[in-house]
Design a protein around this motif. Structure first.
Motif, PDB file in Angstrom:
ATOM      1  N   SER A   4       0.826  -1.203   0.000  1.00 41.63           N
ATOM      2  CA  SER A   4       0.000   0.000   0.000  1.00 41.63           C
ATOM      3  C   SER A   4       0.861   1.254   0.000  1.00 41.63           C
ATOM      4  O   SER A   4       0.575   2.225  -0.705  1.00 41.63           O
ATOM      5  CB  SER A   4      -0.925   0.004   1.228  1.00 41.63           C
ATOM      6  OG  SER A   4      -1.887  -1.007   1.124  1.00 41.63           O
ATOM      7  N   SER A  34      -5.208   6.026  -2.710  1.00 43.22           N
ATOM      8  CA  SER A  34      -3.989   5.333  -2.305  1.00 43.22           C
ATOM      9  C   SER A  34      -3.479   5.863  -0.969  1.00 43.22           C
ATOM     10  O   SER A  34      -3.039   5.097  -0.113  1.00 43.22           O
ATOM     11  CB  SER A  34      -2.904   5.496  -3.377  1.00 43.22           C
ATOM     12  OG  SER A  34      -3.321   4.948  -4.608  1.00 43.22           O
ATOM     13  N   ASP A  37      -5.613   4.399   1.653  1.00 38.31           N
ATOM     14  CA  ASP A  37      -5.221   3.012   1.926  1.00 38.31           C
ATOM     15  C   ASP A  37      -4.024   2.954   2.868  1.00 38.31           C
ATOM     16  O   ASP A  37      -3.966   2.115   3.774  1.00 38.31           O
ATOM     17  CB  ASP A  37      -4.868   2.287   0.623  1.00 38.31           C
ATOM     18  CG  ASP A  37      -6.094   1.973  -0.222  1.00 38.31           C
ATOM     19  OD1 ASP A  37      -7.220   2.130   0.299  1.00 38.31           O
ATOM     20  OD2 ASP A  37      -5.928   1.574  -1.380  1.00 38.31           O
ATOM     21  N   GLY A  77     -11.324   5.906   2.087  1.00 38.85           N
ATOM     22  CA  GLY A  77     -10.965   4.969   1.014  1.00 38.85           C
ATOM     23  C   GLY A  77     -12.200   4.395   0.351  1.00 38.85           C
ATOM     24  O   GLY A  77     -12.296   4.311  -0.879  1.00 38.85           O
ATOM     25  N   VAL A 187     -10.281  -3.896  -5.541  1.00 40.05           N
ATOM     26  CA  VAL A 187     -10.343  -3.196  -4.253  1.00 40.05           C
ATOM     27  C   VAL A 187     -11.721  -3.330  -3.627  1.00 40.05           C
ATOM     28  O   VAL A 187     -11.864  -3.656  -2.442  1.00 40.05           O
ATOM     29  CB  VAL A 187      -9.983  -1.699  -4.429  1.00 40.05           C
ATOM     30  CG1 VAL A 187     -10.144  -0.955  -3.106  1.00 40.05           C
ATOM     31  CG2 VAL A 187      -8.557  -1.558  -4.941  1.00 40.05           C
ATOM     32  N   LEU A 228      -6.073  -4.860   0.053  1.00 40.31           N
ATOM     33  CA  LEU A 228      -5.116  -3.761   0.164  1.00 40.31           C
ATOM     34  C   LEU A 228      -3.685  -4.243  -0.016  1.00 40.31           C
ATOM     35  O   LEU A 228      -2.831  -3.521  -0.523  1.00 40.31           O
ATOM     36  CB  LEU A 228      -5.259  -3.067   1.525  1.00 40.31           C
ATOM     37  CG  LEU A 228      -6.579  -2.332   1.772  1.00 40.31           C
ATOM     38  CD1 LEU A 228      -6.603  -1.754   3.186  1.00 40.31           C
ATOM     39  CD2 LEU A 228      -6.794  -1.229   0.753  1.00 40.31           C
TER      40      LEU A 228
END
Length: 248
Positions: A4, A34, A37, A77, A187, A228
């Motif tokens: 991640s 991102s 995450d 996220g 995801v 993730l």
């Protein structure tokens, strides 16, 4: 966590360091997702420390602030995944105002989750991780709202996928859209797996004690954490679709 962080750093570098053709609303939203995450997976650090040190319990008055950024990352996220889908459905060329609208939507979504969290918060000792801070009625509400957000995103991505299949897109543009769908599906499956499992499994328990609650939180987190941890591999596999935008 390493994957991640790698993904986060890669998108920050791509968008910030000169690949001007990637500085559009969709890729900026991906970069923000991102970052979210990275914040989310950082929430595992206190849990690892607790098990290594043997100091398992922490009061909510401390844990809520230790896990504040991971809580923001987890919820934002999920919201950014939806925002990216909306962008693909109703994309606009002017990124500033458009991204601002998305950020307002994500902020409202976050504000609701924090209202739900703090309204039900009370002093107690717990094993500090993101879901542990949702006490009482806050946790099932969190699960239901998050699952609803994910299901709306799935519906939007399905519409985008149908549009791509029936459109006249050719070459790089079509491949980029398809690779983006693949990335986001990988995801969102993790999010749906986590929140759907939480809603379905807990419905079979009349009462959940402390130990069972901790065990279920760890089990429910498996799908999203696998997603993730592995989605950078999906980014890597679809890199040829983006490489022509980066390399002149």
């Amino acid at each position: 966590m390493v994957t991640s962080l790698w993904k986060c750093a890669t998108f920050a570098l791509i968008i910030g360091a000169g690949a001007w053709r990637l500085r559009n609303a969709c890729n900026i939203l991906i970069a923000l997702a991102s970052v979210a995450d990275c914040l989310h997976v950082a929430g595992h650090i206190p849990l690892v420390y607790a098990f290594v040190s043997g100091n398992l319990l922490m009061n909510t008055s401390v844990c809520i602030w230790v896990e504040l950024l991971p809580i923001i990352g987890q919820n934002s996220g999920c919201a950014f995944i939806l925002a990216i889908g909306i962008d693909r459905l109703y994309g606009r060329k002017n990124p500033l105002v458009y991204i601002g609208c998305h950020l307002v939507g994500v902020s409202v979504y976050l504000a609701y989750h924090f209202y739900n969290l703090f309204r039900n918060l009370y002093p107690t000792d717990l094993i500090c991780m993101v879901p542990s801070n949702y006490l009482g009625d806050a946790k099932p509400v969190w699960w239901i709202v998050s699952l609803a957000c994910c299901l709306v995103a799935v519906a939007i991505y399905a519409i985008v996928g149908i549009r791509i299949k029936t459109s006249n897109m050719r070459g790089h543009e079509a491949r980029i859209f398809k690779s983006l769908l693949l990335i986001l599906i990988s995801v969102i499956c993790g999010y749906i797996g986590t929140f759907a499992a939480a809603n379905i499994i807990t419905a079979h328990f009349k009462e959940i004690d402390f130990k069972l609650g901790v065990l279920l939180d760890l089990i429910f987190g498996i799908p999203i954490n696998i997603s993730l941890a592995t989605n950078y591999m999906v980014y890597y596999a679809t890199r040829p679709q983006y490489s022509y935008l980066i390399i002149p």
